[in-house]
Design an enzyme around this catalytic site. Structure first.
Site, PDB file in Angstrom:
ATOM      1  N   GLU B  69       0.861  -1.185   0.000  1.00  9.87           N
ATOM      2  CA  GLU B  69       0.000   0.000   0.000  1.00  9.87           C
ATOM      3  C   GLU B  69       0.888   1.222   0.000  1.00  9.87           C
ATOM      4  O   GLU B  69       1.805   1.333   0.813  1.00  9.87           O
ATOM      5  CB  GLU B  69      -0.862   0.043   1.265  1.00  9.87           C
ATOM      6  N   ASP B  80      -7.041   9.040  10.035  1.00  8.70           N
ATOM      7  CA  ASP B  80      -5.711   8.622  10.462  1.00  8.70           C
ATOM      8  C   ASP B  80      -5.341   9.165  11.828  1.00  8.70           C
ATOM      9  O   ASP B  80      -5.641  10.304  12.174  1.00  8.70           O
ATOM     10  CB  ASP B  80      -4.668   9.086   9.437  1.00  8.70           C
ATOM     11  N   TYR B 194     -11.375  -4.424   2.829  1.00 12.70           N
ATOM     12  CA  TYR B 194     -10.481  -3.988   3.893  1.00 12.70           C
ATOM     13  C   TYR B 194     -11.326  -3.854   5.160  1.00 12.70           C
ATOM     14  O   TYR B 194     -12.162  -2.965   5.256  1.00 12.70           O
ATOM     15  CB  TYR B 194      -9.888  -2.633   3.490  1.00 12.70           C
TER      16      TYR B 194
END
Lengths: 421, 285
Positions: B69, B80, B194
């Site tokens: 990734e 994040d 994911y």
């Protein structure tokens, strides 16, 4: 609450939507369902209405600005006094509604982002009223320039969390609030303070703020016997603007004037004018106009007013811009400072620095309308929180204006460059 | 850098179009055949500069990563935690653009067949123009794009454009996703799915296998593509525990931290390769 709902998936034309991490989707769906049910529920509406009356002090007056009217050439200027709301700004209309929704959903903790601190104070106030713990995220720069509001939030029992990332202002506070919400979404309700963010927030916040417009419209008809020629409001994210505009959207004869922060001037690149100078993009969960560079990185906004220091704007305002419904204006830091003093001396009202942008533009609009004109200005908040900052800004100006000019358009323009902090 | 890109364009593997060789499926199939979970490693493109991030990506490959990734830095990364926020800040301070990250991808592609997924927020992709971005991905040999703020129901303007260039759009699922959302994601899924292991942002912390086991099993049952677990995987032991549940495990912040510890490019690369090897060993069942 009769404002039309947005289209499928929270679209206002090409704008809005829901651009968030998957983790938040169930919470947004739950919130949307709770809101749609609540707005049809007479018991909820009665409770909110009662709170707005007995706790927030509604309805707020719409009153003549007589000396200002005379000064600008006779146009009748009516001030919608949201500055008289409990906590000092319109923000409480939304936070009371959302805390009721949080309780309805069984959430036990409240979080919020804040720029100027007004939304933080209004959230802390509503949370205190219902005994809910409250964390407010605030850019570290804003913590410095709005120290008084930080202390007010703390007095109200909230925890203020300074955000050190990025530009250390409102957009970073919103990032951090979203991160907290992603982490604690099961028991926490995030009270967004503007008509921004993922669906349903833009529509939901407008819904709770539409009380401003509903009152102003009725009051204007009662006072003047007709609808205004124009309604003026400042726009950061746009909650006070959408709140008052909502009652006039379907009245094409009423100009809707959205006043953005021109900061050091539109040409300087240091401003908060997302509608005037932004391009479509995705920020904080919805598609709208944003200030960004050619690579899609969000640019730092600038305004003397923390509440307008935001590189995005609500998606409905973006749509209204594209459809030609909005009249866009701007005021620089210096013009806002000057307008703050103007309203203080002319009308005995010290407006918030955010509101002062609307006042600056309103003078121009009123002059253009002339003696037959009728103008409504949304005085979205009061300036108590800004007094120290204004004192410093004026001290930094040379020479210090002992007598803020009554006819000072040229003077304001001259001070444009040196006016901020 | 331009030269690297042209060379990659000539690589048959990188030929654009929906029929491009499916490196993703092949990588998962290889792991499955060996009885191990795939190791997906994350490096932020341009952190702290393009050349170093390229070396770090290659160090991951050398250490045994099965899928790479590459982060595309964004100014406002709301999903994040601090580790990847700071990596994005470093990358942006170094002037990293999506084109720069594509150059890193192309450089890796020139040396390896490892599947490459870009991971980045939607706005830089929109600013670039989805078609131009998709063309760039195809030219650089990028196999998939993971967009943490793009839900399947909002992907109508993006995923088909990427697909027309043979680039898969990877969607995410979370512990809060209900059955209906799992089904919707499974229907839209390409490449892989994911699964975000913790209710939270990215960052090295403890995801508990026992808690997410049944959820992951339910997702795998519905999914036509492999399912990887990411967010909060920081140690070999943890990778092993989570690897037993899924087709692959993503390690991001723990690698980014090792890059941020500093040192020469060579020292960083060795540190990263060593860590990736330890993760890979742990995933061998």
């Amino acid at each position: 609450m009769t404002v039309p709902l947005p289209g499928p998936r929270g679209r206002f034309g090409a704008y809005g939507g829901r651009y968030v991490p998957e983790t938040l989707v169930p919470a947004l769906e739950e919130l949307e369902a709770a809101w749609l049910a609540a707005r049809e529920d007479p018991a909820f509406r009665a409770e909110l209405s009662d709170l707005l009356t007995r706790f927030a002090g509604r309805e707020t007056p719409l009153g003549d600005a007589r000396r200002m009217s005379a000064d600008v050439g006779g146009c009748r200027v009516l001030l919608k006094r949201e500055d008289l709301c409990h906590t000092g700004a319109h923000k409480v209309n939304n936070t009371l509604g959302q805390v009721l929704l949080a309780r309805r959903m069984g959430k036990t903790r409240i979080i919020a982002e804040t720029g100027a601190g007004q939304h933080g104070v209004a959230t802390a106030t509503a949370a205190a009223l219902f005994g809910l713990p409250c964390d407010v995220f605030m850019g570290a720069l804003d913590v410095e320039r709005q120290a008084l509001n930080v202390f007010r939030m703390q007095l109200l029992g909230a925890r203020v969390i300074p955000v050190e990332s990025g530009s250390r202002t409102l957009k970073d506070a919103m990032n951090e609030a979203l991160r907290d919400w992603v982490t604690n979404v099961r028991d926490t309700h995030y009270i967004i303070g503007s008509v921004a963010g993922p669906h349903p927030y833009p529509a939901l916040v407008r819904d709770f703020q539409s009380v401003i417009g509903a009152e102003a419209r009725a009051q204007c008809l009662a006072l003047a016997g007709r609808l205004p020629d124009a309604v003026v409001a400042c726009v950061g994210g746009g909650s006070n603007a959408m709140g008052i505009f909502s009652a006039f959207l379907e009245e094409p004869a009423v100009k809707l004037v959205a006043v953005e922060a021109a900061g050091h001037g539109l040409a300087s690149g240091r401003h908060g004018a997302s509608l005037a100078k932004g391009t479509p993009g995705v920020l904080h969960g919805s598609r709208s106009y944003v200030l960004q560079d050619e690579h899609g990185q969000i640019r730092e906004a600038h305004s003397i007013s923390a509440g307008l220091d935001y590189p995005g704007v609500g998606p409905e305002l973006a749509h209204l811009k594209d459809t030609g419904r909005l009249t866009l204006m701007q005021a620089t830091d210096a013009e806002a400072l000057e307008a703050l003093q103007y309203l203080a001396r002319m009308e005995g009202i010290i407006p918030a620095l955010e509101t002062a942008h609307a006042v600056a533009a309103a003078r121009e609009v009123a002059r253009a309308l002339g003696p037959d004109g009728l103008l409504v200005v949304n005085v979205s908040g009061r300036g108590d929180k800004d007094v120290e900052q204004v004192r410093r800004a004026l001290a930094a100006q040379a020479p210090p204006p002992r007598k803020p000019a009554r006819r000072s358009r040229a003077g304001a323009a001259q001070r444009r460059k040196g006016g901020s902090r | 850098m331009r030269a690297v890109k042209r060379r990659t364009m000539a690589t048959p593997d990188a030929a654009p179009g929906p029929l491009a060789g499916d490196r993703i499926a092949a990588a998962f199939a290889r792991c499955r055949a060996r009885g191990e979970a795939a190791l997906v490693t994350y490096v932020m493109g341009g952190d702290p500069d393009l050349a170093t991030s390229k070396a770090m990506a290659l160090a991951c490959v050398e250490g045994g990563a099965d899928l790479l990734e590459l982060g595309v830095p964004f100014s406002d990364p709301m999903a994040d935690g601090p580790t990847i926020q700071h990596a994005a800040e470093r990358a942006l301070a170094a002037g990293t653009t999506p084109d720069g990250v594509l150059e890193v991808a192309a450089a890796v592609r020139a040396r390896s067949d490892v599947p490459i997924a870009l991971m980045g927020y939607l706005n830089p992709i929109l600013a670039r123009g989805v078609e131009r971005f998709a063309d760039g991905c195809a030219r650089a040999g990028v196999d998939a794009v993971i967009i943490p703020d793009l839900l399947p129901e909002e992907a109508g303007d993006v995923a088909p454009v990427l697909a027309s260039r043979g680039v898969r759009t990877v969607f995410l699922l979370a512990p809060t996703s209900d059955a209906a959302r799992v089904e919707a994601a499974a229907r839209a899924a390409t490449g892989f799915l994911y699964f975000v292991s913790v209710t939270g942002v990215t960052g090295a912390r403890t995801a508990v296998a026992a808690e997410i086991g049944p959820t992951v099993a339910a997702i795998r049952e519905k999914s036509p593509v492999p399912v990887v677990i990411g967010f909060g995987v920081s140690s070999p032991a943890q990778a092993r525990a989570l690897g037993a549940l899924a087709d692959g495990v993503v390690v991001g912040s723990a690698i980014v931290q090792r890059i941020a510890e500093g040192g020469t490019r060579k020292a960083r690369a060795e540190r990263v390769a060593r860590f990736v090897r330890s993760l890979k060993r742990a995933l061998r069942r």
